[in-house]
Design an enzyme around this catalytic site. Structure first.
Site, short mmCIF file in Angstrom:
data_model
loop_
_atom_site.label_atom_id
_atom_site.label_comp_id
_atom_site.label_asym_id
_atom_site.label_seq_id
_atom_site.Cartn_x
_atom_site.Cartn_y
_atom_site.Cartn_z
N ASP A 78 26.89 41.47 4.03
CA ASP A 78 28.11 41.01 4.71
C ASP A 78 28.81 42.24 5.28
O ASP A 78 28.35 43.37 5.11
CB ASP A 78 29.00 40.22 3.74
N PHE A 82 35.54 40.49 3.98
CA PHE A 82 36.13 39.40 3.20
C PHE A 82 36.77 39.93 1.91
O PHE A 82 37.90 39.56 1.58
CB PHE A 82 35.07 38.34 2.88
N ASP A 259 24.71 31.47 2.32
CA ASP A 259 24.79 32.31 1.12
C ASP A 259 25.95 31.78 0.29
O ASP A 259 26.91 31.23 0.85
CB ASP A 259 25.04 33.78 1.47
N CYS A 312 12.07 19.86 -11.79
CA CYS A 312 12.08 21.32 -11.63
C CYS A 312 10.91 21.98 -12.35
O CYS A 312 10.53 21.58 -13.45
CB CYS A 312 13.40 21.83 -12.19
N HIS A 343 17.19 28.48 -13.19
CA HIS A 343 17.10 27.05 -12.88
C HIS A 343 17.89 26.70 -11.61
O HIS A 343 17.38 26.02 -10.72
CB HIS A 343 17.60 26.20 -14.05
ZN LIG Z 1 14.66 24.13 -13.85
#
Ligand SMILES: [Zn+2]
Length: 365
Positions: A78, A82, A259, A312, A343
């Protein structure tokens, strides 16, 4: 529409891409191999924090931030604006924004002047694959006249950024250079800013400022105006965006780069994102409620011997139960944050794969 993101080392990555925040050249609790294993192609580093912590010498010695963090994928930066604007424009902020740049006081005796030129110079030193111009942030509470001042300054600074960039690269040959559209909730200012930036010439435009309106709703109208004003061959970047459904909505308008701190920050605060389906194939992104949050400490039953998500294939879901994760959070072990971050990043990389497929492109892993 641009189909691939190219990095400085000549590799191409299919769009859309989500870049999690590796603010200080690290995604908190994860190392670079962890990131790769979540099938997250790239990360965003923060120019202001690296400028303050590392300066130029160390980065130069390593030949850029990529080698420093030993991460092969695309890295974007960036402008640093900001964070500085948040410091300077906050209630007790010490510092000043003028046409020259942003002056601030990191300590009592030290004053730093951060200019558009310095932002580009430093980002080029970082050797990131996409760099962003320094802009003057329009606060969400700004009146029309105040917003106009930030827009005019943003355009002036963008021109200086482009001139600095031209000293190093020809547009199209170096890292992507992205102009940032300000103007707050005022549609005509957003339009004016986007058109003026396109006249200066960039590789793409970013949706800048705070994307939430006074009623706490996502401001999709401003995003749409920017998309309508951008030339066809421009990248569209939703800076700091966002929640999964916000990304889906912006992607429909043509936004391809995102992002956000949310997936990793939420993970560290025990909030895991879960698709409300049992297979990736069945996830329907147009469904309002295609995902929900899983918070171990809010569950009535801690003892479940099942994965957090059946969809997942991350390190957590493939190997450990909800009960074990809840235990790790209860004893406040850092591995809970690591597994939850892994995760959530996989949740976002699955989202990008789904969006790629929705757009009709074959997503290449
Ligand atoms: Zn997962």
């Amino acid at each position: 529409m641009v189909k691939y993101f190219r990095s400085l080392n000549g590799k191409r990555y299919p769009l859309p891409i989500f870049f999690p925040d590796a603010t200080q050249a690290v995604v908190k609790t994860l190392d670079s191999l962890d990131i790769v294993n979540t099938q997250t192609p790239g990360v965003l580093v923060n120019t202001y924090h690296l400028y303050r912590e590392l300066g130029g010498g160390l980065i130069k010695k390593f030949g850029g931030v990529r080698k420093f963090m030993n991460f092969d994928g695309p890295i974007i930066s960036d402008s640093g604006g900001f964070q500085l604007m948040s410091l300077v424009k906050s209630k007790n902020g010490k510092g000043k924004v003028s046409d020259i740049g942003i002056s601030f006081y990191p300590s009592k005796k030290r004053k730093i002047l951060f200019t558009p030129e310095k932002s580009i110079d430093y980002q080029i030193k970082l050797k990131t694959d996409l760099i962003v111009v320094l802009d003057d942030f329009t606060p969400p509470t700004a009146s029309y006249d105040e917003a106009k001042v930030t827009v005019e300054r943003t355009i002036k600074w963008a021109k200086r950024c482009r001139e600095t960039y031209d000293k190093y690269y020809k547009l199209g040959d170096g890292p992507y250079l992205i102009g940032v559209v300000q103007g707050g909730k005022y549609g005509d200012l957003r339009k004016y800013c986007a058109v003026k930036l396109a006249e200066i010439g960039f590789d793409g435009l970013g949706y800048g400022g705070w994307p939430i309106d006074e009623n706490n709703n996502f401001d999709y109208r401003s995003a749409e105006i920017i998309a309508e004003c951008a030339p066809d061959d421009y990248l569209l970047y939703g800076l700091g965006v966002g929640k999964p459904h916000e990304i889906v909505n912006l992607h429909k308008m043509g936004y391809q780069i995102f992002d956000c701190v949310l997936p990793t920050r939420d993970a560290r605060h025990e909030r895991l994102y879960v698709y409300n389906e049992n297979s990736v194939k069945n996830i329907e992104l147009n469904d309002d409620k295609f995902y929900s949050y899983y918070v171990p400490s809010k569950q009535k039953n801690y003892l479940l011997n099942e994965p957090v998500s059946k969809v997942c294939d991350c390190l957590l879901c493939k190997n450990y139960s909800k009960a074990y994760l809840a235990h790790l959070f209860r004893i406040n072990d850092i591995s809970a944050m690591r597994l939850a971050s892994i995760h959530n990043l996989r949740f976002y990389s699955i989202l990008m794969e789904k969006l790629g497929r929705v757009a009709g492109d074959k997503y290449i892993k």
